[in-house]
Scaffold this motif. Structure first.
Motif, PDB file in Angstrom:
ATOM      1  N   LEU A   1      55.528  48.739  31.986  1.00  0.00           N
ATOM      2  CA  LEU A   1      54.277  48.490  31.265  1.00  0.00           C
ATOM      3  C   LEU A   1      53.744  47.088  31.539  1.00  0.00           C
ATOM      4  N   SER A   2      54.629  46.105  31.580  1.00  0.00           N
ATOM      5  CA  SER A   2      54.147  44.738  31.792  1.00  0.00           C
ATOM      6  C   SER A   2      53.723  44.493  33.233  1.00  0.00           C
ATOM      7  N   SER A   3      54.085  45.392  34.149  1.00  0.00           N
ATOM      8  CA  SER A   3      53.732  45.233  35.561  1.00  0.00           C
ATOM      9  C   SER A   3      52.407  45.863  35.945  1.00  0.00           C
ATOM     10  N   CYS A   4      51.874  46.754  35.115  1.00  0.00           N
ATOM     11  CA  CYS A   4      50.868  47.669  35.658  1.00  0.00           C
ATOM     12  C   CYS A   4      49.447  47.141  35.699  1.00  0.00           C
ATOM     13  N   LEU A   5      49.089  46.106  34.941  1.00  0.00           N
ATOM     14  CA  LEU A   5      47.695  45.661  34.886  1.00  0.00           C
ATOM     15  C   LEU A   5      47.445  44.294  35.525  1.00  0.00           C
ATOM     16  N   TYR A   6      48.480  43.655  36.079  1.00  0.00           N
ATOM     17  CA  TYR A   6      48.378  42.285  36.598  1.00  0.00           C
ATOM     18  C   TYR A   6      47.901  41.350  35.486  1.00  0.00           C
ATOM     19  N   TYR A   7      48.516  41.480  34.338  1.00  0.00           N
ATOM     20  CA  TYR A   7      48.115  40.751  33.138  1.00  0.00           C
ATOM     21  C   TYR A   7      49.248  39.842  32.658  1.00  0.00           C
ATOM     22  N   GLU A   8      50.376  39.872  33.382  1.00  0.00           N
ATOM     23  CA  GLU A   8      51.551  39.132  32.929  1.00  0.00           C
ATOM     24  C   GLU A   8      51.452  37.659  33.319  1.00  0.00           C
ATOM     25  N   ASP A   9      52.171  36.820  32.567  1.00  0.00           N
ATOM     26  CA  ASP A   9      52.211  35.394  32.842  1.00  0.00           C
ATOM     27  C   ASP A   9      53.095  35.115  34.057  1.00  0.00           C
TER      28      ASP A   9
ATOM     29  N   ILE B   1      45.290  50.495  40.891  1.00  0.00           N
ATOM     30  CA  ILE B   1      44.934  49.330  40.087  1.00  0.00           C
ATOM     31  C   ILE B   1      45.192  48.028  40.831  1.00  0.00           C
ATOM     32  N   MET B   2      46.285  47.934  41.575  1.00  0.00           N
ATOM     33  CA  MET B   2      46.580  46.697  42.291  1.00  0.00           C
ATOM     34  C   MET B   2      45.473  46.360  43.284  1.00  0.00           C
ATOM     35  N   ALA B   3      44.928  47.368  43.950  1.00  0.00           N
ATOM     36  CA  ALA B   3      43.833  47.121  44.894  1.00  0.00           C
ATOM     37  C   ALA B   3      42.609  46.592  44.155  1.00  0.00           C
ATOM     38  N   LEU B   4      42.322  47.130  42.972  1.00  0.00           N
ATOM     39  CA  LEU B   4      41.208  46.620  42.167  1.00  0.00           C
ATOM     40  C   LEU B   4      41.493  45.202  41.678  1.00  0.00           C
ATOM     41  N   ASN B   5      42.732  44.938  41.273  1.00  0.00           N
ATOM     42  CA  ASN B   5      43.102  43.614  40.769  1.00  0.00           C
ATOM     43  C   ASN B   5      42.761  42.505  41.756  1.00  0.00           C
ATOM     44  N   VAL B   6      42.998  42.756  43.032  1.00  0.00           N
ATOM     45  CA  VAL B   6      42.847  41.699  44.036  1.00  0.00           C
ATOM     46  C   VAL B   6      41.502  41.736  44.740  1.00  0.00           C
ATOM     47  N   CYS B   7      40.650  42.676  44.361  1.00  0.00           N
ATOM     48  CA  CYS B   7      39.339  42.837  45.006  1.00  0.00           C
ATOM     49  C   CYS B   7      38.348  41.856  44.381  1.00  0.00           C
ATOM     50  N   VAL B   8      37.984  40.822  45.107  1.00  0.00           N
ATOM     51  CA  VAL B   8      37.073  39.811  44.573  1.00  0.00           C
ATOM     52  C   VAL B   8      35.721  40.424  44.239  1.00  0.00           C
TER      53      VAL B   8
END
Length: 518
Positions: A85-93, A321-328
């Protein structure tokens, strides 16, 4: 090719893991400087917010269907679920160095009941795991694996977290690390960026580490010199290893105070561009946003490299989601349209919004050498590591970011004796050209929550905001601030209550200001 390391000894005394274990195993909550205690409390609060945000997201729902809830009484399963759960949104510290929190916070939370951890003991386990995982990661950070893909970060952190909570002696830590690090996973970027596999990037090594703890308890021996041996971890996973970092300044160089508190569910090197776009959103009306002709994002090499890695896997609402996370372009278009980026922007209907993707098509990236130099001047994510590694670090930097940066003054100098003034500075500049020819610009040198003086003074307020954005009630947030004072039963009940309060996926967009979670 990896630099050669001194020949290691398969003996306990003098090995890096033994020296690190002897220090970390003896840490107790009263031993920690007050500022480290406060950082750790904020870290736990922030991590719980991340888990709650994921529980309110469609991908988090799939994780729960697959593995169960984080409230399962089985601590092994709970540790896996929490880390997924903590890995999935690129929201972790993160901290210098690594995304350590999946293990360093997740494992003590999962084992809190079995180990009867009071609030102080839980926080001490978090700090011990932070320090061990961050030190080993910093020793090998100049290599082919980065960020969430650095699986050995979780192997080291999970062993330390569990064995500290259990009060095990240093010898047990050494064996467990030797076993856990014997076959570290090597994640494939294609899978992390192009599928949902990233949710397993921490869960798999954490389970391996927990099994290694059991194996060590049963008498299985691990290689004590698993880190520094010429055939060991650092030689194989780093192009410019710095084994001395593992034990440098124990009790003086607190990696915990290099924490960056993640306030946006976006790639770490994208956050500054999002904040610039949010500033511009506040100055533009809806018609002006629709009339944008061009958006230029000036960024450091790290931002451009991350965007380029993810670009082949961006496919609108079909994107992982990871592709969206890093897409400027997607994140900047989202912030220009809505005012920020929140978890709901990583799910439909947001990801299927044609207007958002049309605006994303008008975004282009350009390299800014000054912003790259700023990255290197800071402690994290690379500056300290390059300076620590000396000439080997500068050669790695030349290969990765160009010879010009490697020969500049930012890459020179001595490593830090203390992290009391640690910082992280991955900035961006955004320039918007409107249909009528007007040009608006915004600049962010360091995103909100980044390690640095502002965050050192405001991290508690930031994590309270982050928790509130997920629907946590004020009385629960207040109670978490006092975690250190709770006995084992009170701490267990509070964590359970925090995780069981209904989360929500924010889909309301504020017309002004930044939305951090909601």
């Amino acid at each position: 090719m990896s630099a050669s390391l001194p020949a290691g000894r398969d003996t306990e005394e003098g090995s890096l893991t033994r020296r690190l274990a002897e220090w970390a195993a003896g840490l107790s909550y009263p031993d920690l400087p007050e500022r480290i205690q406060e950082f750790a409390t904020s870290q736990v609060m922030s991590h719980l917010a991340v888990v709650r945000a994921s529980l309110g997201h469609p991908l988090g729902n799939k994780i729960v269907r697959a593995f169960g809830t984080p409230l399962t009484p089985d601590p092994y399963r709970a540790a896996q679920v929490l880390s997924a759960l903590s890995s999935c949104l690129y929201y972790e510290d993160s901290m210098y160095a690594g995304h350590v929190t999946h293990a360093s916070v997740g494992v003590p939370l999962a084992f809190r009941r079995e180990q009867r951890l009071d609030g102080g003991a839980l926080l001490a386990a978090v700090v011990a795991a932070n320090e061990c995982a961050a030190r080993v990661t910093a020793a090998g950070v100049l290599g082919p694996l980065r960020g969430q893909g650095t699986s050995y970060t979780q192997l080291v952190g999970a062993v330390a977290a569990r064995l500290h909570g259990a009060g095990e002696p240093a010898r047990r830590w050494t064996d467990a690390w030797g076993l856990a690090l014997a076959m570290p996973p090597w994640p494939l970027r294609r899978a992390l960026l192009g599928s949902d596999a990233k949710v397993l990037s921490a869960a798999v090594p954490i389970r391996t580490a927990l099994d290694a703890c059991d194996a060590a308890a049963a008498g299985l021996r691990g290689a004590a010199d698993i880190l520094e041996h010429p055939g060991g971890l650092l030689a194989k996973f780093s192009h410019a290893p710095s084994p001395e970092v593992v034990t440098a300044g124990l009790g003086l160089r607190w990696h915990t105070e290099t924490l960056t508190f993640k306030m946006l569910p976006a790639g770490a090197y994208v956050d500054a561009a999002v904040e610039c776009a949010a500033q511009l959103h506040a100055a533009l009306g809806p018609e002006e946003v629709r009339g944008i002709r061009e958006v230029v994002v000036s960024a450091a090499r790290l931002t451009i490299a991350m965007d380029q890695e993810g670009a082949p896997y961006v496919d609108r609402e079909r994107s992982a989601i990871m592709a969206l996370n890093v897409c400027v372009s997607y994140n900047v278009a989202t912030a220009l349209t809505t005012g920020s980026v929140v978890p709901s922007d990583l799910a439909e209907p947001a990801t299927a919004d044609p207007a958002r993707w049309e605006l994303a098509g008008k975004v282009r990236l350009e390299y800014d050498a000054g912003l790259s130099r700023q990255v290197l001047r800071a402690t994290a994510p690379l500056g300290e590591a390059v300076r620590q590694a000396g000439e080997r670090g500068r050669q790695w930097l030349a290969d990765f970011m160009g010879a010009g940066l490697a020969t500049g003054p930012e890459a020179a100098g001595s490593p830090s004796d203390s992290f009391r003034t640690a910082d992280k500075a991955v900035g961006a500049r955004v320039r918007v050209t409107l249909r009528d020819g007007r040009v608006l610009t915004a600049f962010c040198d360091s995103p909100r929550g980044s390690a640095g003086p502002a965050t050192r003074g405001t991290h508690r307020r930031l994590v309270r905001e982050k928790l509130a954005s997920t629907g946590s009630s004020p009385h629960v947030i207040d109670a978490l601030e006092n975690l250190a004072s709770l006995d084992a039963r009170e701490a267990d009940d509070l964590v359970g209550t925090t995780l069981s309060e209904p989360p929500h996926l924010c889909d309301a967009h504020l017309e002004t200001g930044l939305r951090y979670g909601c």
